[in-house]
Design a protein around this motif. Structure first.
Motif, mmCIF file in Angstrom:
data_model
loop_
_atom_site.group_PDB
_atom_site.id
_atom_site.type_symbol
_atom_site.label_atom_id
_atom_site.label_comp_id
_atom_site.label_asym_id
_atom_site.label_seq_id
_atom_site.Cartn_x
_atom_site.Cartn_y
_atom_site.Cartn_z
ATOM 1 N N ALA A 31 -0.608 -0.198 8.221
ATOM 2 C CA ALA A 31 -1.349 1.029 8.921
ATOM 3 C C ALA A 31 -3.203 0.356 8.942
ATOM 4 O O ALA A 31 -4.248 0.953 9.163
ATOM 5 N N CYS A 35 1.200 -1.129 -0.185
ATOM 6 C CA CYS A 35 0.479 -0.057 0.327
ATOM 7 C C CYS A 35 0.832 1.338 0.230
ATOM 8 O O CYS A 35 2.056 1.263 0.841
ATOM 9 N N ARG A 86 7.113 -0.496 6.047
ATOM 10 C CA ARG A 86 7.404 -1.396 7.108
ATOM 11 C C ARG A 86 8.089 -0.971 7.659
ATOM 12 O O ARG A 86 8.223 -2.944 8.571
ATOM 13 N N PRO A 137 1.721 -7.433 11.770
ATOM 14 C CA PRO A 137 2.214 -6.270 11.092
ATOM 15 C C PRO A 137 2.141 -6.742 9.417
ATOM 16 O O PRO A 137 2.153 -5.233 9.074
ATOM 17 N N GLY A 138 2.491 -7.216 9.258
ATOM 18 C CA GLY A 138 1.727 -7.015 7.936
ATOM 19 C C GLY A 138 0.550 -8.022 7.360
ATOM 20 O O GLY A 138 -0.475 -7.543 8.164
HETATM 21 FE FE1 SF4 Z 1 -0.711 -2.607 3.125
HETATM 22 FE FE2 SF4 Z 1 -0.826 -3.773 5.402
HETATM 23 FE FE3 SF4 Z 1 0.906 -4.792 3.941
HETATM 24 FE FE4 SF4 Z 1 1.354 -2.340 4.559
HETATM 25 S S1 SF4 Z 1 1.235 -4.283 5.764
HETATM 26 S S2 SF4 Z 1 0.987 -2.417 2.413
HETATM 27 S S3 SF4 Z 1 -0.385 -1.527 5.470
HETATM 28 S S4 SF4 Z 1 -1.407 -4.234 4.003
#
Ligand code: SF4
Ligand code: CLF
Length: 289
Positions: free
Chosen positions: A49, A39, A44, A91-92
């Motif tokens: 987010a 996104c 990262r 977090p991913g």
């Molecule tokens: Fe999008 Fe969440 Fe992946 Fe970041 S971790 S690229 S905000 S889906």
């Protein structure tokens, strides 16, 4: 699809779906470090987010460490009584990490009364939703930022799907199609569904009503329009004002219920929304220390 009455009963106790958030808390397990898309507003270096405020997760947990943490938190006299939900939100992307499934299976087995909750970008939802349902997933959040791939292409930098790398409209097309296909199946299975949308002024403002009506039709219960936290490629975007955000929520509340007390939590948050507890392992394990 669940009836309104069934849904009302299902959300009792869930702080992000209308259950009393002053009384009921959630615990996030940061077991999912990998992501399969990019996104434009995501750095990262930070938590996802979709579901968290900037600030690194203290640490990625293995599923074994995660279940130990759940045991400790549930045994704590401070946190134990308020935690009703165990969520995986980064977090991913949870679905890009097999550890998500392993962790849910362990939590369900040992703490069947806790609601399992997950937040995803939705890319792998069509192929994962039945598996999640069998594991006992209670509530699902999918972040949908666009209906039109041309707008999606301005938000998503790339999509890695089944080993292939897609950019621009091609990537956004796959992601959006999978989000809606996965949501449709989740609705059919009667899951409690929330859709998050990152309001990115100047880019996806006009997509919000389209998203609202489409996801409502597919069985979503509530929508959470979140202000962009400008970072990375979209660092130049000016976030929406409180007034603008409230006005957009108001316009869409006739289509689908709007969630307005989201605090964009960390991937390792524990406690009541907006009042996270700082529970160290030792404190949780030994209530008198
Ligand atoms: Fe999008 Fe969440 Fe992946 Fe970041 S971790 S690229 S905000 S889906
Ligand atoms: Fe966590 Fe998300 Fe489940 Fe809630 S958070 S996985 S739905 S248990 Fe809630 Fe936090 Fe907002 Fe998320 S306040 S960021 S909406």
């Amino acid at each position: 699809m669940a009836t309104a009455c069934e849904m009302k009963n299902k959300i009792q106790g869930h702080p992000c779906f209308g259950g009393n958030h002053h009384k009921n808390g959630r615990m996030h397990l940061a077991v999912a470090p990998n992501c399969n898309i990019k996104c434009g507003y995501c750095s990262r270096k930070h938590d996802c987010a979709n579901e968290s405020r900037p600030g690194v997760t203290s640490r990625i947990l293995t599923p074994q460490e995660a279940i130990v943490k759940v045991r400790e938190v549930m045994a704590s006299p401070i946190a134990g009584p308020i935690i009703k939900v165990v969520g995986i939100a980064g977090p991913g992307d949870p679905l890009a990490n097999e550890e998500t499934f392993e962790t849910f299976a362990m939590v369900k087995k040992e703490f069947p009364h806790l609601m399992l909750c997950m937040s995803t970008n939705g890319l792998l939802l069509p192929e994962s939703i039945d598996r999640l349902y069998e594991l006992g997933l209670h509530s699902l959040t999918v972040t949908v930022n666009a209906v039109d791939p041309e707008i999606g292409a301005l938000i998503y930098r790339h999509v890695i799907y089944h080993g292939r790398h897609y950019t621009g409209v091609d990537g956004a097309k796959i992601l959006i199609a999978n989000q809606f296909e996965g949501l449709k199946r989740a609705g059919e299975l009667g899951l409690t569904i929330k859709v998050n949308t990152v309001l990115t002024p100047g880019i996806n403002d006009n997509q919000i009503p389209l998203i609202a009506s489409r996801v409502k039709e597919l069985g979503a219960f509530v929508m959470n329009i979140m202000p962009i936290i400008p970072q990375a490629e979209l660092a130049h975007i000016v976030p929406p004002s409180e007034e603008y955000l409230s006005a957009i929520r108001k316009v869409n509340e006739g289509t689908i219920g709007q969630f307005a007390h989201c605090k964009q939590c960390r991937a390792d948050a524990i406690g009541l929304i907006g009042q996270d507890l700082n529970i160290s392992v030792a404190e949780a394990a030994c209530p008198t220390s």
